[in-house]
Design a protein around this motif. Structure first.
Motif, mmCIF file in Angstrom:
data_model
loop_
_atom_site.group_PDB
_atom_site.id
_atom_site.type_symbol
_atom_site.label_atom_id
_atom_site.label_comp_id
_atom_site.label_asym_id
_atom_site.label_seq_id
_atom_site.Cartn_x
_atom_site.Cartn_y
_atom_site.Cartn_z
ATOM 1 N N VAL A 1 -8.561 4.914 1.847
ATOM 2 C CA VAL A 1 -9.136 4.532 3.133
ATOM 3 C C VAL A 1 -8.403 3.285 3.584
ATOM 4 C CG1 VAL A 1 -11.243 3.757 4.295
ATOM 5 C CG2 VAL A 1 -11.395 5.378 2.408
ATOM 6 N N VAL B 1 -17.358 6.830 -1.590
ATOM 7 C CA VAL B 1 -16.348 5.840 -1.233
ATOM 8 C C VAL B 1 -16.591 4.613 -2.099
ATOM 9 C CG1 VAL B 1 -17.697 5.126 0.805
ATOM 10 C CG2 VAL B 1 -15.288 4.470 0.619
ATOM 11 N N ILE C 1 -11.827 7.522 -1.417
ATOM 12 C CA ILE C 1 -12.896 8.527 -1.357
ATOM 13 C C ILE C 1 -12.638 9.608 -2.396
ATOM 14 C CG2 ILE C 1 -13.930 10.328 0.095
ATOM 15 C CD1 ILE C 1 -13.314 8.574 2.502
#
Ligand SMILES: *[C@@H]1O[C@H](CO)[C@@H](O)[C@H](O)[C@H]1NC(C)=O
Ligand SMILES: *[C@@H]1O[C@H](CO)[C@@H](O)[C@H](O)[C@H]1NC(C)=O
Ligand SMILES: *[C@@H]1O[C@H](CO)[C@@H](O)[C@H](O)[C@H]1NC(C)=O
Length: 232
Positions: free
Chosen positions: A57, A117, A85
């Motif tokens: 991310v 996450v 993730i």
């Protein structure tokens, strides 16, 4: 008796967890088969991108509006770094899919299970009312047990075979979720506020990933099934 029962349950669970390699059906005739094929190819795309291991991310700063007891609002600035993730490769059909009467629209739901996450954060809270300002850092994770995408796909009859064409609508929603924050310290009176803020921000990251990145892979799956069908 108890023992027999639990063995049966285990065997069932293992069968359900087997890899889905041979599930692709060349000439799908039912709504479930059509959507299974799409989910299977999309999960394959996800694997080819390495997202079955993890998907990074982008580092990001989030402004979290925090409400104190009297409902006044302040902003906590949260920086989440090195976030990734897991769980995206569990993509599959959830519940029964359906076709409309003239077989032009496939309606169903896809699901990713235990989408998680994980990241490191630093957060700076300016303080509000009697609550003092705080600078904190630690690690955080958020798991959504079921991340759903309700989907409608246009379908066409190509030489007597139902072939998906494109995504007509796509809505993401998330089920039960849990956040796990470290670094708040003992007896931090602000813990509920921080935790609620992280939970909201991280759930948003998971939902956005389902909305954008996973959707792209579902669309690619549809396009490759479509291309294959037209070359037959
Ligand atoms: C991820 O998917 C790729 C491509 O299908 C595969 O080669 C790899 O073994 C998978 N890794 C894991 C940990 O499942
Ligand atoms: C909530 O914020 C308002 C405005 O800053 C402040 O007057 C009030 O004392 C705060 N309440 C608590 C419980 O911190
Ligand atoms: C929460 O985080 C702590 C520290 O990272 C870890 O030991 C624990 O297993 C986590 N719990 C859950 C439910 O993820």
């Amino acid at each position: 008796m108890m023992r027999t029962a639990s063995i049966v349950v285990m065997v069932t669970a293992m069968a359900a967890a087997l890899p889905s390699e041979d599930r692709y059906i060349d000439k799908p005739t039912t709504a479930n088969q059509l959507l299974d094929n799409i989910a299977e190819k999309a999960a394959e795309n996800i694997g080819n991108l390495g997202w079955n291991v993890s998907k990074n991310v982008q580092n990001g700063e989030t402004n979290l509006p925090m409400h104190n007891d009297t409902n006044s609002v302040t902003n906590e600035v949260v920086d989440v770094i090195n976030a990734f993730i897991t769980g995206l490769d569990s993509l599959r059909r959830s519940k029964k899919a359906s076709l409309n009467a003239d077989q032009t629209e496939l309606t169903g739901t896809l699901v990713v299970e235990d989408a998680t996450v994980t990241g490191s954060y630093s957060a700076s809270f300016p303080g509000v009312g009697v609550a003092p300002s705080q600078d904190i850092q630690g690690s955080v994770s958020e798991t959504v047990q079921k991340l759903f995408a309700d989907i409608v796909i246009r379908v066409a009859d190509v030489n007597g075979v139902l072939v998906p064409q494109n995504i007509q609508s796509y809505q993401v929603r998330s089920g039960h979720d849990e956040v796990n924050v470290s670094g708040l310290g003992e007896n931090n009176a602000m813990e509920p506020l921080h935790t609620a803020g992280f939970r909201k921000a991280l759930r948003q990251i998971l939902e956005d990933t389902m909305k954008k990145n996973v959707k792209v892979q579902i669309n690619k799956a549809i396009q490759s099934i479509k291309t294959e069908a037209s070359s037959k």
